[in-house]
Design a protein around this motif. Structure first.
Motif, short mmCIF file in Angstrom:
data_model
loop_
_atom_site.label_atom_id
_atom_site.label_comp_id
_atom_site.label_asym_id
_atom_site.label_seq_id
_atom_site.Cartn_x
_atom_site.Cartn_y
_atom_site.Cartn_z
N ARG A 30 0.81 -1.23 0.00
CA ARG A 30 0.00 0.00 0.00
C ARG A 30 0.84 1.27 0.00
N GLY A 31 2.15 1.15 0.02
CA GLY A 31 3.01 2.32 0.03
C GLY A 31 2.96 3.09 1.34
N ILE A 32 2.80 2.37 2.43
CA ILE A 32 2.72 2.98 3.76
C ILE A 32 4.00 2.66 4.52
N LYS A 33 4.53 3.66 5.18
CA LYS A 33 5.74 3.49 5.98
C LYS A 33 5.38 3.60 7.46
N LEU A 34 6.24 3.06 8.31
CA LEU A 34 5.99 3.13 9.75
C LEU A 34 5.89 4.57 10.22
N CYS A 35 6.66 5.47 9.61
CA CYS A 35 6.59 6.89 10.00
C CYS A 35 5.20 7.46 9.71
N ASP A 36 4.52 6.96 8.66
CA ASP A 36 3.14 7.39 8.37
C ASP A 36 2.20 6.92 9.47
N VAL A 37 2.39 5.68 9.91
CA VAL A 37 1.56 5.11 10.98
C VAL A 37 1.77 5.90 12.27
N CYS A 38 3.01 6.15 12.61
CA CYS A 38 3.32 6.90 13.84
C CYS A 38 2.76 8.31 13.77
N THR A 40 0.15 9.30 12.13
CA THR A 40 -1.30 9.19 12.29
C THR A 40 -1.67 9.05 13.75
N ILE A 41 -0.96 8.22 14.49
CA ILE A 41 -1.25 8.04 15.91
C ILE A 41 -0.96 9.32 16.69
N LEU A 42 0.14 9.98 16.38
CA LEU A 42 0.53 11.19 17.11
C LEU A 42 -0.40 12.37 16.85
N ASN A 43 -1.00 12.41 15.66
CA ASN A 43 -1.79 13.59 15.29
C ASN A 43 -3.25 13.30 14.96
N GLY A 44 -3.63 12.05 15.01
CA GLY A 44 -4.98 11.68 14.61
C GLY A 44 -5.96 11.58 15.77
N GLU A 45 -7.10 10.95 15.46
CA GLU A 45 -8.15 10.76 16.46
C GLU A 45 -8.76 9.37 16.31
N ILE A 46 -9.17 8.82 17.41
CA ILE A 46 -9.83 7.52 17.39
C ILE A 46 -11.25 7.74 16.86
N ILE A 47 -11.60 6.95 15.82
CA ILE A 47 -12.93 7.09 15.23
C ILE A 47 -13.82 5.88 15.49
N GLU A 48 -13.23 4.75 15.85
CA GLU A 48 -14.00 3.57 16.22
C GLU A 48 -13.24 2.81 17.30
N GLY A 68 0.62 14.01 4.19
CA GLY A 68 -0.63 14.75 4.32
C GLY A 68 -1.86 14.06 3.76
N LYS A 69 -1.77 12.76 3.50
CA LYS A 69 -2.90 12.00 2.96
C LYS A 69 -3.64 11.32 4.11
N SER A 70 -5.00 11.30 4.05
CA SER A 70 -5.79 10.63 5.09
C SER A 70 -5.37 9.17 5.20
N LEU A 71 -5.19 8.72 6.44
CA LEU A 71 -4.75 7.36 6.69
C LEU A 71 -5.53 6.78 7.86
N HIS A 72 -5.97 5.54 7.73
CA HIS A 72 -6.59 4.80 8.82
C HIS A 72 -5.56 3.81 9.36
N VAL A 73 -5.45 3.76 10.68
CA VAL A 73 -4.55 2.83 11.34
C VAL A 73 -5.35 2.11 12.41
N CYS A 74 -5.32 0.78 12.37
CA CYS A 74 -5.99 -0.03 13.39
C CYS A 74 -4.91 -0.60 14.30
N TYR A 89 -5.22 3.55 3.20
CA TYR A 89 -5.75 4.84 2.79
C TYR A 89 -7.25 4.66 2.53
N PRO A 90 -8.09 5.32 3.33
CA PRO A 90 -9.53 5.15 3.14
C PRO A 90 -10.00 5.79 1.83
N THR A 91 -11.06 5.22 1.27
CA THR A 91 -11.61 5.73 0.02
C THR A 91 -13.08 6.06 0.21
N THR A 92 -13.57 6.92 -0.67
CA THR A 92 -14.96 7.37 -0.56
C THR A 92 -15.97 6.31 -1.02
#
Length: 106
Positions: A30-38, A40-48, A68-74, A89-92
Motif C-alpha cells: 500500500r506504500g505505507i511506511k511506519l513513520c506514516d503510521v506513527c 497518524t497516531i501522534l496527530n490523529g483521532e480515534i474514530i472507532e 498529508g494524505k488521510s490514513l486509517h490505522v488499526c 488509505y480510506p476511500t470514498t
C-alpha cells in the motif's frame, strides 16, 4: 476504551511497537511506511473502538500520513505494547467524505 493519549506515549518508543510480517507486507503493498503510521497516531483521532477484540482491545484511528494524505490505522493495545493490526488509505467508496463515518451497509 482506549485513550489516544496512551497510544501517543507508546508510539514514541519503537520498542513498544509490534508489527507482524503480514502487516509489514501489506504496508509495502500500500506504500505505507511506519513513520506514516506513527504520524497518524501522534496527530490523529480515534474514530472507532473495538473493546471486545481478541487478544486485546483495538481501535481505528484517522490521521494523516507524513505526506498529508488521510490514513486509517488499526491498533491493539495490551501488555504495554502497541500492536499495529493494519493501515490503509480510506476511500470514498466505503467512507463518507470526512473519512470518519462508514457509508451505510459497510
Amino acid at each position: 476504551m482506549i485513550d489516544i493519549t496512551e497510544l501517543r506515549k507508546l508510539v514514541v518508543d519503537i520498542d513498544n511497537i509490534i508489527v507482524t510480517k503480514h502487516t509489514a507486507y501489506r504496508f509495502r503493498e500500500r506504500g505505507i511506511k511506519l513513520c506514516d503510521v506513527c504520524n497518524t497516531i501522534l496527530n490523529g483521532e480515534i474514530i472507532e473502538q473495538y473493546p471486545d477484540d481478541y487478544p486485546y482491545p483495538s481501535c481505528l484511528i484517522l490521521g494523516l500520513s507524513v505526506g498529508g494524505k488521510s490514513l486509517h490505522v488499526c491498533v491493539g493495545l495490551g501488555d504495554g505494547k502497541l500492536f499495529i493490526i493494519t493501515a490503509y488509505y480510506p476511500t470514498t467508496d466505503k467512507w463518507n467524505a470526512d473519512m470518519k463515518t462508514r457509508k451505510a451497509g459497510d
